[in-house]
Design an enzyme around this catalytic site. Structure first.
Site, PDB file in Angstrom:
ATOM      1  N   ARG A  94       0.871  -1.179   0.000  1.00 57.15           N
ATOM      2  CA  ARG A  94       0.000   0.000   0.000  1.00 57.15           C
ATOM      3  C   ARG A  94       0.908   1.228   0.000  1.00 57.15           C
ATOM      4  NH1 ARG A  94      -2.557   3.099   4.678  1.00 57.15           N
ATOM      5  NH2 ARG A  94      -4.131   4.358   3.648  1.00 57.15           N
ATOM      6  N   ARG A 244      -7.554  14.038  13.509  1.00 56.09           N
ATOM      7  CA  ARG A 244      -7.413  15.111  12.505  1.00 56.09           C
ATOM      8  C   ARG A 244      -8.654  15.990  12.487  1.00 56.09           C
ATOM      9  NH1 ARG A 244      -6.307  10.941   8.070  1.00 56.09           N
ATOM     10  NH2 ARG A 244      -4.368  10.035   8.780  1.00 56.09           N
ATOM     11  N   GLU A 387      -9.254  -3.724   2.532  1.00 55.79           N
ATOM     12  CA  GLU A 387      -8.220  -3.122   1.682  1.00 55.79           C
ATOM     13  C   GLU A 387      -7.136  -4.138   1.338  1.00 55.79           C
ATOM     14  OE1 GLU A 387      -8.554   0.039   4.644  1.00 55.79           O
ATOM     15  OE2 GLU A 387      -7.752   1.373   3.114  1.00 55.79           O
TER      16      GLU A 387
END
Ligand code: ADP
Length: 402
Positions: A94, A244, A387
């Site tokens: 990735r 975040r 993923e």
């Protein structure tokens, strides 16, 4: 090992101080072994390795990604799956930022490694870690094709109006400033699974996907192609996340520099690591946030309300961008596991054909499913992301043609 061993893929996801990995069959998704090395570079680093139903844990110093990967290989050997002899067909890496250059899974050679390293200014924490992981894996498995799968790739073709920031065009061009989008592997996989669940061709569908994990992003997808997404040049933009901020007034940065005398690294840390749910409530884990709310913590409640408010803002924006939606899908840790978030995100929208079936929403399940009432105008879905499987499949495909 069995004959299936010939077709295994090792997926490596190197973060700034961690390496997650999985050895799996790209066709069936069956996982032979998986694990994570964490706190690389710190004294109390370690590995947690799962294989054949057993978990093995070791703690101790791990100097860098090369040492981390070596430890992973040792662990495989110790638990009876020596990677050099396991018939690994490909290694899938990735890679966070592909910039303008990479928008397909790419067979890795020296030039590709150099190009990924060159993109480090766009992802200073992630791309150098990805390069370290790639270089170590190439040394340890020199005969096996290595493939880079980019988190930005799915969003490469965003329409100009969606990907362009309204700043001086010359400055933007000189510094590669545009919306790139992240979590692309997940948005692509989940929207594909959603179409399958609906028994429809993705080309016919308008979809909104909410990937709500520690990092969080949403995308608007028309006919299988994204037309907008919430993350931008970096993964900082958009939804409120664990640590975040997501969207803020960019003027806050100049204000903090002038008034609080913070330097740019301190501001970067503030916005990436000490904001979001953590900044507002003290905790970044959603389950802890929910416990605080149950105990009457008002800061946690405000954090939750801000989180939902931001989700709904993008839901509204994407409904209009798409001109109507066929499916809204939730995925990742929070999206898959929090009926409360799904219910609050979509509350009071029946006039738009958006409705949740409360029983389906709260039913415990780990599989892809509908949570809207039968015959609802808009299908509301929960689809577990994977993923690693998507990366393994892409890497295997590329290795087959190498
Ligand atoms: P990432 O891959 O970005 O690290 P994940 O997709 O694993 O993140 O999601 C992690 C988040 O999911 C955490 O905030 C965690 O609290 C949340 N989560 C996991 N299980 C549940 C649950 N049962 N209810 C609510 N939130 C959950």
């Amino acid at each position: 090992m069995t004959e299936a061993a010939d077709d295994l893929v090792l997926v490596i996801n190197s973060g700034s101080s961690s390496i997650k990995y999985q050895l799996l069959n790209p066709e069936s998704g069956a996982v032979t072994a998986s694990g994570m090395v964490d706190r690389i570079g710190e004294g109390n680093a370690g590995i947690e390795h799962q294989s054949d139903g057993e978990t093995t844990e070791r703690r101790g110093a791990i100097a860098d990604h090369t040492a981390g990967l070596r430890l992973i290989f040792d662990m495989f050997a110790e638990t009876g799956h020596d990677l050099a002899n396991a018939g690994v067909r490909a290694v899938g890496h990735r890679v966070v930022h592909g910039g303008e250059v990479f928008y397909q899974p790419t067979l890795i050679d020296d030039a590709v490694v150099a190009a990924i390293a060159d993109l480090s200014s766009l992802a200073p924490l992630h791309n150098p870690a990805n390069v370290a992981g790639i270089e170590s894996a190439r040394k340890l498995l020199p005969e096996v094709p290595q493939v880079a799968v980019f988190d930005t790739a799915f969003f490469h073709g965003l329409p100009d109006a969606a990907k362009t920031y309204a700043i001086d065009a010359k400055v933007a061009a000189a510094h590669g400033i545009r919306k790139y989008g992240f979590h692309g592997t997940s948005h692509e996989y989940v929207s594909g699974q959603a179409a399958k669940l609906l028994g429809r061709d993705p080309a016919e569908l308008n979809q909104i996907v909410f990937h709500l994990g520690n990092g969080a992003s949403a995308s608007a997808i028309r006919g299988g192609h994204p037309i907008d997404t919430t993350m931008g040049l970096t993964p900082l933009e958009g939804l409120v996340m664990g640590t975040r901020s997501g969207d803020i007034d960019p003027g806050i940065i100049a204000h903090l520099m002038r008034s609080a005398h913070l330097d740019i690294d301190q501001i970067d840390t503030l916005l990436n690591r000490d904001s979001g749910l953590k900044g507002l409530s003290g905790v970044n884990d959603f389950r802890e946030l929910q416990r605080l709310i149950e105990n009457g913590d008002t800061a946690a409640k405000l954090a939750y309300d801000v989180y939902i408010h931001r989700l709904r803002r993008y839901l509204g924006a994407y409904l209009i961008d798409l001109g109507g939606v066929d499916a809204i899908t939730f995925t990742a840790g929070v999206g898959e596991n929090s009926p409360q978030v799904r219910a609050d995100a979509l509350a009071d929208l029946s006039r738009f054909g958006i409705e949740i079936d409360p029983a389906a929403n709260t039913a415990k399940s780990r599989t892809a499913r509908h949570i809207s009432p039968p015959n609802a105008e808009v299908a509301i879905l929960v689809v577990p992301t994977n993923e690693e499987l998507a990366i393994a499949r892409a890497a295997h495909r590329v290795a087959e043609t190498a």
